[in-house]
Scaffold this motif. Structure first.
Motif, PDB file in Angstrom:
ATOM      1  N   LYS A  45       0.845  -1.197   0.000  1.00  0.00           N
ATOM      2  CA  LYS A  45       0.000   0.000   0.000  1.00  0.00           C
ATOM      3  C   LYS A  45       0.880   1.247   0.000  1.00  0.00           C
ATOM      4  O   LYS A  45       0.630   2.191  -0.751  1.00  0.00           O
ATOM      5  CB  LYS A  45      -0.936   0.012   1.208  1.00  0.00           C
ATOM      6  CG  LYS A  45      -1.853   1.224   1.247  1.00  0.00           C
ATOM      7  CD  LYS A  45      -2.774   1.184   2.449  1.00  0.00           C
ATOM      8  CE  LYS A  45      -3.762   2.317   2.505  1.00  0.00           C
ATOM      9  NZ  LYS A  45      -3.308   3.633   2.180  1.00  0.00           N
ATOM     10  N   TYR A  46       1.937   1.258   0.803  1.00  0.00           N
ATOM     11  CA  TYR A  46       2.883   2.382   0.820  1.00  0.00           C
ATOM     12  C   TYR A  46       3.505   2.576  -0.566  1.00  0.00           C
ATOM     13  O   TYR A  46       3.552   3.697  -1.085  1.00  0.00           O
ATOM     14  CB  TYR A  46       3.976   2.137   1.867  1.00  0.00           C
ATOM     15  CG  TYR A  46       5.153   3.055   1.724  1.00  0.00           C
ATOM     16  CD1 TYR A  46       5.126   4.339   2.258  1.00  0.00           C
ATOM     17  CD2 TYR A  46       6.295   2.655   1.041  1.00  0.00           C
ATOM     18  CE1 TYR A  46       6.207   5.201   2.112  1.00  0.00           C
ATOM     19  CE2 TYR A  46       7.380   3.502   0.892  1.00  0.00           C
ATOM     20  CZ  TYR A  46       7.332   4.769   1.424  1.00  0.00           C
ATOM     21  OH  TYR A  46       8.396   5.613   1.261  1.00  0.00           O
ATOM     22  N   ASP A  49       0.806   3.972  -2.849  1.00  0.00           N
ATOM     23  CA  ASP A  49       0.466   5.353  -2.514  1.00  0.00           C
ATOM     24  C   ASP A  49       1.567   6.332  -2.920  1.00  0.00           C
ATOM     25  O   ASP A  49       1.283   7.469  -3.306  1.00  0.00           O
ATOM     26  CB  ASP A  49       0.190   5.503  -1.017  1.00  0.00           C
ATOM     27  CG  ASP A  49      -1.111   4.851  -0.576  1.00  0.00           C
ATOM     28  OD1 ASP A  49      -1.934   4.473  -1.444  1.00  0.00           O
ATOM     29  OD2 ASP A  49      -1.296   4.696   0.653  1.00  0.00           O
ATOM     30  N   GLN A  50       2.814   5.901  -2.828  1.00  0.00           N
ATOM     31  CA  GLN A  50       3.956   6.756  -3.194  1.00  0.00           C
ATOM     32  C   GLN A  50       4.236   6.730  -4.698  1.00  0.00           C
ATOM     33  O   GLN A  50       5.131   7.421  -5.161  1.00  0.00           O
ATOM     34  CB  GLN A  50       5.212   6.316  -2.426  1.00  0.00           C
ATOM     35  CG  GLN A  50       5.098   6.430  -0.927  1.00  0.00           C
ATOM     36  CD  GLN A  50       4.841   7.855  -0.483  1.00  0.00           C
ATOM     37  OE1 GLN A  50       5.500   8.782  -0.915  1.00  0.00           O
ATOM     38  NE2 GLN A  50       3.856   8.035   0.385  1.00  0.00           N
ATOM     39  N   TYR A  74      -3.654  -3.279  -4.634  1.00  0.00           N
ATOM     40  CA  TYR A  74      -2.451  -2.449  -4.634  1.00  0.00           C
ATOM     41  C   TYR A  74      -1.447  -2.862  -5.709  1.00  0.00           C
ATOM     42  O   TYR A  74      -0.301  -2.450  -5.691  1.00  0.00           O
ATOM     43  CB  TYR A  74      -1.813  -2.443  -3.241  1.00  0.00           C
ATOM     44  CG  TYR A  74      -2.750  -1.855  -2.216  1.00  0.00           C
ATOM     45  CD1 TYR A  74      -3.176  -0.531  -2.322  1.00  0.00           C
ATOM     46  CD2 TYR A  74      -3.244  -2.628  -1.176  1.00  0.00           C
ATOM     47  CE1 TYR A  74      -4.058   0.003  -1.402  1.00  0.00           C
ATOM     48  CE2 TYR A  74      -4.124  -2.090  -0.247  1.00  0.00           C
ATOM     49  CZ  TYR A  74      -4.521  -0.778  -0.367  1.00  0.00           C
ATOM     50  OH  TYR A  74      -5.403  -0.242   0.546  1.00  0.00           O
TER      51      TYR A  74
END
Length: 105
Positions: A45-46, A49-50, A74
């Motif tokens: 997810k990180y 998101d990035q 994701y």
């Protein structure tokens, strides 16, 4: 590493995020789903998101519908159940590197 790949190891998602935020770049990321602290799902997810252009391969010893759905959401490159066969992981790594090279062009 026996196949000629340079590898960085991390003992947690938090440490892996620190490596990325310190400016390290990676061709692929391989993460277990279940880890202490944050999970591999939190990590992908990180990455998502990035908007990090790095394929993520998730490995799990406890495959379930929830983690599989999250892996898809994701955009995991691959979701692999343990035990992981050496030939299988090397094949997935090669495919991931090829896909990354295409996206980087």
């Amino acid at each position: 590493s026996r196949e000629g790949y340079s590898i960085d190891l991390s003992n947690s998602v938090a440490n892996a995020i620190e490596l990325i935020e310190a400016g390290n770049t990676y061709s692929i990321i391989i993460s277990d789903v279940l880890m202490k602290g944050m999970s591999g799902i939190d990590f992908i997810k990180y990455v998502s998101d990035q908007r990090i252009n790095t394929p993520v391969i998730l490995i799990t010893g406890n495959p379930n519908l929830s983690s599989a759905e999250s892996a898809i959401r994701y955009k995991a490159f691959e979701y692999i159940s343990k035990p992981v066969d050496r030939t299988q992981i090397l094949s997935v790594v090669k495919r991931a590197l090829t896909e990354k090279a295409k996206k980087d062009e």
